[in-house]
Design a protein around this motif. Structure first.
Motif, mmCIF file in Angstrom:
data_model
loop_
_atom_site.group_PDB
_atom_site.id
_atom_site.type_symbol
_atom_site.label_atom_id
_atom_site.label_comp_id
_atom_site.label_asym_id
_atom_site.label_seq_id
_atom_site.Cartn_x
_atom_site.Cartn_y
_atom_site.Cartn_z
ATOM 1 N N GLY A 1 0.779 -1.227 0.000
ATOM 2 C CA GLY A 1 0.000 0.000 0.000
ATOM 3 C C GLY A 1 0.811 1.279 0.000
ATOM 4 N N TYR A 2 2.128 1.196 -0.276
ATOM 5 C CA TYR A 2 2.964 2.393 -0.241
ATOM 6 C C TYR A 2 2.757 3.251 -1.493
ATOM 7 C CZ TYR A 2 5.321 -0.366 3.326
ATOM 8 O OH TYR A 2 5.585 -1.116 4.430
ATOM 9 N N SER A 3 2.999 4.545 -1.347
ATOM 10 C CA SER A 3 2.936 5.447 -2.489
ATOM 11 C C SER A 3 4.088 5.135 -3.427
ATOM 12 C CB SER A 3 3.035 6.905 -2.026
ATOM 13 O OG SER A 3 4.344 7.183 -1.527
ATOM 14 N N GLU A 4 3.961 5.567 -4.684
ATOM 15 C CA GLU A 4 5.023 5.296 -5.657
ATOM 16 C C GLU A 4 6.331 5.999 -5.287
ATOM 17 O OE1 GLU A 4 5.125 3.157 -8.531
ATOM 18 O OE2 GLU A 4 3.575 2.428 -7.171
ATOM 19 N N ARG A 5 6.239 7.114 -4.595
ATOM 20 C CA ARG A 5 7.457 7.781 -4.121
ATOM 21 C C ARG A 5 8.238 6.855 -3.186
ATOM 22 N NH1 ARG A 5 5.364 12.197 -2.079
ATOM 23 N NH2 ARG A 5 5.873 13.497 -3.877
ATOM 24 N N VAL A 6 7.516 6.234 -2.251
ATOM 25 C CA VAL A 6 8.152 5.315 -1.309
ATOM 26 C C VAL A 6 8.598 4.042 -2.018
ATOM 27 C CG1 VAL A 6 7.783 3.920 0.771
ATOM 28 C CG2 VAL A 6 6.848 6.234 0.626
ATOM 29 N N VAL A 7 7.809 3.574 -2.975
ATOM 30 C CA VAL A 7 8.173 2.389 -3.745
ATOM 31 C C VAL A 7 9.494 2.613 -4.473
ATOM 32 C CG1 VAL A 7 7.542 0.974 -5.744
ATOM 33 C CG2 VAL A 7 5.820 1.530 -4.020
ATOM 34 N N MET A 8 9.644 3.772 -5.127
ATOM 35 C CA MET A 8 10.899 4.080 -5.816
ATOM 36 C C MET A 8 12.064 4.127 -4.835
ATOM 37 S SD MET A 8 12.199 7.520 -7.770
ATOM 38 C CE MET A 8 12.604 8.232 -6.170
ATOM 39 N N LEU A 9 11.849 4.833 -3.712
ATOM 40 C CA LEU A 9 12.916 5.012 -2.729
ATOM 41 C C LEU A 9 13.349 3.676 -2.131
ATOM 42 C CD1 LEU A 9 14.695 6.915 -1.069
ATOM 43 C CD2 LEU A 9 12.803 7.173 0.539
ATOM 44 N N LEU A 10 12.385 2.885 -1.662
ATOM 45 C CA LEU A 10 12.721 1.630 -1.004
ATOM 46 C C LEU A 10 13.274 0.592 -1.970
ATOM 47 C CD1 LEU A 10 9.821 1.161 1.596
ATOM 48 C CD2 LEU A 10 12.105 2.122 1.925
ATOM 49 N N SER A 11 12.723 0.513 -3.182
ATOM 50 C CA SER A 11 13.238 -0.461 -4.149
ATOM 51 C C SER A 11 14.660 -0.112 -4.581
ATOM 52 C CB SER A 11 12.315 -0.560 -5.367
ATOM 53 O OG SER A 11 12.271 0.668 -6.087
ATOM 54 N N SER A 12 14.973 1.187 -4.635
ATOM 55 C CA SER A 12 16.334 1.608 -4.967
ATOM 56 C C SER A 12 17.292 1.297 -3.818
ATOM 57 C CB SER A 12 16.362 3.105 -5.292
ATOM 58 O OG SER A 12 15.530 3.394 -6.402
ATOM 59 N N LEU A 13 16.813 1.456 -2.588
ATOM 60 C CA LEU A 13 17.619 1.083 -1.425
ATOM 61 C C LEU A 13 17.859 -0.424 -1.392
ATOM 62 C CD1 LEU A 13 16.068 3.378 1.336
ATOM 63 C CD2 LEU A 13 18.353 3.572 0.330
ATOM 64 N N LEU A 14 16.860 -1.194 -1.787
ATOM 65 C CA LEU A 14 17.028 -2.643 -1.870
ATOM 66 C C LEU A 14 18.088 -3.012 -2.894
ATOM 67 C CD1 LEU A 14 13.342 -3.965 -1.747
ATOM 68 C CD2 LEU A 14 15.091 -4.208 0.012
ATOM 69 N N PHE A 15 18.111 -2.279 -3.991
ATOM 70 C CA PHE A 15 19.117 -2.519 -5.023
ATOM 71 C C PHE A 15 20.514 -2.223 -4.475
ATOM 72 C CE2 PHE A 15 21.212 -1.269 -9.145
ATOM 73 C CZ PHE A 15 21.215 -2.542 -9.685
ATOM 74 N N GLY A 16 20.614 -1.161 -3.671
ATOM 75 C CA GLY A 16 21.882 -0.868 -3.023
ATOM 76 C C GLY A 16 22.267 -1.957 -2.039
ATOM 77 N N LEU A 17 21.285 -2.439 -1.265
ATOM 78 C CA LEU A 17 21.515 -3.522 -0.313
ATOM 79 C C LEU A 17 22.040 -4.758 -1.019
ATOM 80 C CD1 LEU A 17 21.168 -4.824 2.538
ATOM 81 C CD2 LEU A 17 18.810 -5.374 1.876
ATOM 82 N N LEU A 18 21.499 -5.032 -2.184
ATOM 83 C CA LEU A 18 21.912 -6.202 -2.961
ATOM 84 C C LEU A 18 23.407 -6.143 -3.277
ATOM 85 C CD1 LEU A 18 20.482 -8.686 -4.257
ATOM 86 C CD2 LEU A 18 20.356 -7.363 -6.366
ATOM 87 N N HIS A 19 23.926 -4.931 -3.490
ATOM 88 C CA HIS A 19 25.335 -4.789 -3.851
ATOM 89 C C HIS A 19 26.257 -4.664 -2.642
ATOM 90 C CE1 HIS A 19 23.420 -3.982 -7.710
ATOM 91 N NE2 HIS A 19 24.591 -4.200 -8.275
ATOM 92 N N SER A 20 25.682 -4.570 -1.444
ATOM 93 C CA SER A 20 26.517 -4.483 -0.248
ATOM 94 C C SER A 20 27.230 -5.801 0.040
ATOM 95 C CB SER A 20 25.661 -4.077 0.958
ATOM 96 O OG SER A 20 24.719 -5.089 1.283
ATOM 97 N N VAL A 21 26.732 -6.910 -0.551
ATOM 98 C CA VAL A 21 27.370 -8.205 -0.318
ATOM 99 C C VAL A 21 28.747 -8.277 -0.958
ATOM 100 C CG1 VAL A 21 25.152 -9.402 -0.123
ATOM 101 C CG2 VAL A 21 26.259 -9.251 -2.354
ATOM 102 N N ASN A 22 29.103 -7.269 -1.785
ATOM 103 C CA ASN A 22 30.434 -7.262 -2.386
ATOM 104 C C ASN A 22 31.529 -7.255 -1.334
ATOM 105 O OD1 ASN A 22 29.221 -7.199 -4.871
ATOM 106 N ND2 ASN A 22 29.615 -5.034 -5.260
ATOM 107 N N VAL A 23 31.179 -6.801 -0.137
ATOM 108 C CA VAL A 23 32.177 -6.768 0.934
ATOM 109 C C VAL A 23 32.615 -8.186 1.301
ATOM 110 C CG1 VAL A 23 30.596 -6.867 2.912
ATOM 111 C CG2 VAL A 23 32.751 -5.594 3.096
ATOM 112 N N LEU A 24 31.752 -9.178 1.063
ATOM 113 C CA LEU A 24 32.088 -10.563 1.374
ATOM 114 C C LEU A 24 33.148 -11.131 0.442
ATOM 115 C CD1 LEU A 24 28.500 -11.988 2.053
ATOM 116 C CD2 LEU A 24 30.176 -11.173 3.709
ATOM 117 N N SER A 25 33.304 -10.506 -0.733
ATOM 118 C CA SER A 25 34.317 -10.977 -1.689
ATOM 119 C C SER A 25 35.665 -10.331 -1.452
ATOM 120 C CB SER A 25 33.845 -10.688 -3.123
ATOM 121 O OG SER A 25 33.715 -9.293 -3.337
ATOM 122 N N GLY A 26 35.777 -9.548 -0.386
ATOM 123 C CA GLY A 26 37.063 -8.959 -0.040
ATOM 124 C C GLY A 26 37.282 -7.550 -0.543
#
Length: 288
Positions: free
Chosen positions: A159-184
C-alpha cells in the motif's frame, strides 16, 4: 494500508500481503543464495576460472561470474511462478509514467554509447565479447526481477505510495550490492558502489514506469553492465584492457547524474496503486 489477500494457498497469502519487510526478506534471501551458489560453482568449476584474469576467456566469464547468476535467477523465477506473479510483473505497468521520466532513460543510454566508443575492442576475442553480453543479459534479468519486479510488487501490495516504492526499491538494489564486501572488496569501495546502485536503481524504476514495462528496464540494465566491463576491463575496477580514459571519464560523470536525478525524483514521483488491485495482476490499475 496493507491488504490481506485471503484466496490461494498459505504461501501465496503470505507473500500477497506485501510490505517492506517481506521485500527486504526476499532480497536478503536472494543475495545469500547467490553467494552460496557462487561458492559452490567456484568449488566445482574452480579449474576453469582464472581469478587473475576473469575476463580473459569465455569459460572463466561463464563459470566465474555468469553461472551463479543464472542459477539464482532460475530459483527466483520459480518463486515468482509459485506465487503467480509473472503476468503482473512482466505485464503493463499499473501506473503510467510522466514525460520527464524519459530523462532517466537518456541518462542510461548515453554512457552506454560512450563506452562502446571507449572500449578497446582489439583486446577481446569475439567469444569473450559474446559471453560478456550474455552475462549482461543474466544480470539485467536477475537484478531487475528481484528489485523492480518482486520488490516493487511487494511494496505496492503493502500500500505504499510510488514515491516510497521508488525510494525503497532503490535502497534494496543498493543492499543487494553491499554483499560485495564478502568478496574482499574494501569497505569504502563497497559504500561507493551501494550509493551508485541506489542512483542507478532509481533510473531503472523511472525507466520501467515511463516505458510501461519491466522488460525495458531489464534490457537497459543488460546493456549497462557488459559495456562497463568491456570498456574498463573488469568489474568495479580498471583492468589491463581498459579503453579510452577520456571517454570513460565522461561516461563516469553520469553516475553523479543518476544520484542527483534520484534525489530530485523523490519530490516529483507521485501516485499510488490501490493495494487491492496491486494484489492481482489481471485487473486494470486504479490510482489514488
Amino acid at each position: 494500508m496493507t491488504v490481506h489477500v485471503e484466496n490461494g494457498s498459505a504461501w501465496k497469502r503470505f507473500w500477497n500481503r506485501g510490505g517492506w519487510w517481506r521485500a527486504v526478506l526476499i532480497t536478503v534471501v536472494y543475495a545469500a543464495v547467490y553467494e552460496l551458489l557462487g561458492r559452490l560453482v567456484g568449488a566445482v568449476f574452480g579449474g576453469l576460472i582464472d581469478e587473475q584474469n576473469l575476463f580473459g576467456d569465455p569459460s572463466s566469464i561463464f563459470f566465474g561470474v555468469a553461472l551463479p547468476i543464472v542459477l539464482a535467477a532460475a530459483l527466483l523465477a520459480v518463486f515468482v511462478w509459485s506465487v503467480g506473479w509473472w503476468p503482473g510483473i512482466l505485464g503493463r505497468q499499473p501506473i503510467a509514467g510522466r514525460p520527464w521520466m524519459w530523462l532517466a532513460v537518456a541518462l542510461v543510454v548515453i554512457p552506454i554509447v560512450i563506452r562502446l566508443f571507449a572500449t578497446n575492442w582489439s583486446a577481446y576475442s569475439v567469444a569473450v565479447v559474446l559471453t560478456t553480453l550474455l552475462l549482461g543479459l543474466c544480470i539485467g534479468f536477475a537484478e531487475e526481477l528481484i528489485t523492480r519486479g518482486v520488490g516493487v510488487n511487494l511494496l505496492r501490495k503493502g500500500g505504499y505510495s510510488e514515491r516510497v516504492v521508488m525510494l525503497l526499491s532503490s535502497l534494496l538494489f543498493g543492499l543487494l550490492h553491499s554483499v560485495n564486501v564478502l568478496s574482499g572488496q574494501p569497505v569504502l569501495n563497497v559504500v561507493v558502489t551501494v550509493v551508485y546502485a541506489f542512483g542507478f536503481g532509481a533510473m531503472m524504476y523511472l525507466s520501467m514506469r515511463v516505458t510501461g514495462s519491466l522488460v525495458y528496464a531489464m534490457l537497459l540494465h543488460a546493456a549497462t553492465d557488459p559495456t562497463t566491463i568491456l570498456a574498463t576491463g573488469g568489474i568495479d575496477a580498471h583492468g589491463a584492457t581498459s579503453g579510452s580514459d577520456g571517454l570513460l571519464s565522461v561516461a563516469a560523470l553520469f553516475n553523479y547524474a543518476y544520484i542527483l536525478l534520484a534525489l530530485l525524483a523523490i519530490f516529483f514521483v507521485k501516485g499510488r496503486v490501490r493495494p487491492k488491485l496491486a494484489a492481482t495482476s489481471a485487473e486494470a490499475p486504479e490510482l489514488r
